[in-house]
Design a protein around this motif. Structure first.
Motif, PDB file in Angstrom:
ATOM      1  N   TRP A  69      41.694  44.593  38.638  1.00  0.00           N
ATOM      2  CA  TRP A  69      43.449  45.221  38.286  1.00  0.00           C
ATOM      3  C   TRP A  69      43.496  46.159  37.204  1.00  0.00           C
ATOM      4  O   TRP A  69      42.650  45.935  36.142  1.00  0.00           O
ATOM      5  N   SER A  77      48.874  35.494  34.004  1.00  0.00           N
ATOM      6  CA  SER A  77      48.717  35.846  35.590  1.00  0.00           C
ATOM      7  C   SER A  77      48.183  37.068  36.382  1.00  0.00           C
ATOM      8  O   SER A  77      47.294  36.866  37.121  1.00  0.00           O
ATOM      9  N   GLU A 116      44.555  36.058  39.164  1.00  0.00           N
ATOM     10  CA  GLU A 116      45.748  37.453  40.068  1.00  0.00           C
ATOM     11  C   GLU A 116      44.027  37.338  40.303  1.00  0.00           C
ATOM     12  O   GLU A 116      43.693  37.866  41.552  1.00  0.00           O
TER      13      GLU A 116
END
Ligand code: PMP
Length: 294
Positions: free
Chosen positions: A5, A72, A76
């Protein structure tokens, strides 16, 4: 598959790129956390995010996401990886700027989260215990770079690890400027002497390890007396047991320090704490049975 990410976008980790002008890369100007997840649940994530926040404050780095956004993003990334158990590397760099160290030229920090597997040591070491040396490379003094800051500057730890590699040891323990035990290259150090569990205080130059805190909690629950006190190499050499703790390391037993075999080869306190640690992890990650038997 390793997933990353990067500033809000998920991608295959091999595709993730940061700028060559990022001061994290140019100067080690940034901070990080290593977090394990078990059964898809990141272990002690709030403590890790809290430590990240403290490191950021200490180096005057503004993290472009708040703690719930980071939580979060971690979730994810774990979901996208498809892995049940693994390792998360969360990095915040100063971001891209001009050549030259001044962080003022870096408009915004960059955040990336890698989810992958990490094997710190092999199964043989986990079973038989690590062979450890005392590195000549010292842990930095707090008035140089405070060891409580988990920064991207690991060069002195890397030098200690290089010493261990060159000398054929599994890991190196670093002393502080006073000659007292600080920590391993990426782990905290515990010894057991006459039934008492001892670990150096953080003020002796160790990172405030989250696994260290958990082990202290567990030991207290198990009615094992724990003391945080300065340790010398003499204390290490004459200990009954010694072990290392860390997110990557979990709990690694030590069998030998600079040629001295530790007195107890059956390691009763270590075994008790390691079993309790994995039970604790299983409880916190919401599974009923132990997630791992080392
Ligand atoms: N000391 C150092 C220098 C480390 O890099 C680590 C790994 N984060 C540790 C100790 C252990 O800390 P933790 O248990 O929070 O992973």
């Amino acid at each position: 598959m390793a997933i990353c990410w990067l500033d809000g976008k998920l991608m295959d980790a091999s595709e993730a790129k940061v700028s060559v002008f990022d001061h994290g890369l140019l100067y080690g100007d940034g901070i990080f956390e290593g977090i394990r997840f078990y059964q898809k649940v990141p272990f002690r994530v709030l403590e890790h995010l809290q430590r990240l926040e403290m490191s950021a404050r200490a180096i005057l780095l503004s993290i472009p996401y708040d703690q719930s956004a980071l939580q979060s993003a971690i979730k994810e990334t774990i979901d996208a990886s498809g892995q049940t158990d693994g390792y998360i590397r969360l990095v915040v760099t100063r971001g891209a700027g001009k050549l030259g160290i001044n962080p003022k030229s870096c408009a915004q920090g960059s955040v990336f989260i890698i989810v992958d597997q990490l094997e710190m040591v092999n199964q043989v070491i986990l079973e038989e215990g690590a062979r450890v040396m005392i590195a000549s490379t010292r842990r930095l003094k707090p008035d140089g770079l405070d060891p409580k800051i988990k920064s991207l500057n690991y060069l002195n730890h890397i030098m200690a690890k290089v010493e261990a590699n060159q000398a054929g040891f599994d890991e190196a323990i670093m002393l502080n400027h006073m000659g007292c035990v600080a920590e391993g290259t990426v782990d905290n150090v515990f010894i057991v002497a006459r039934g008492v569990l001892k670990t150096p205080p953080i003020s002796d130059g160790a990172l405030d390890g989250i696994t260290r805190q958990v082990v202290i909690e567990i030991a207290k629950e198990q009615n094992i007396s724990v003391v945080e006190k300065s340790l010398t190499t003499y204390d290490l050499y004459t200990a009954d047991e010694c072990f290392l703790t860390g997110t990557g390391a979990e709990l690694i037993p030590v069998r030998e320090i600079m040629g001295r075999f530790l007195a107890s080869s059956s390691r009763p306190v270590f075994n008790k704490l390691q079993t309790a640690f994995f039970e604790f992890v299983a409880k916190e990650s919401g599974t009923s049975s132990s997630v791992k038997v080392a």
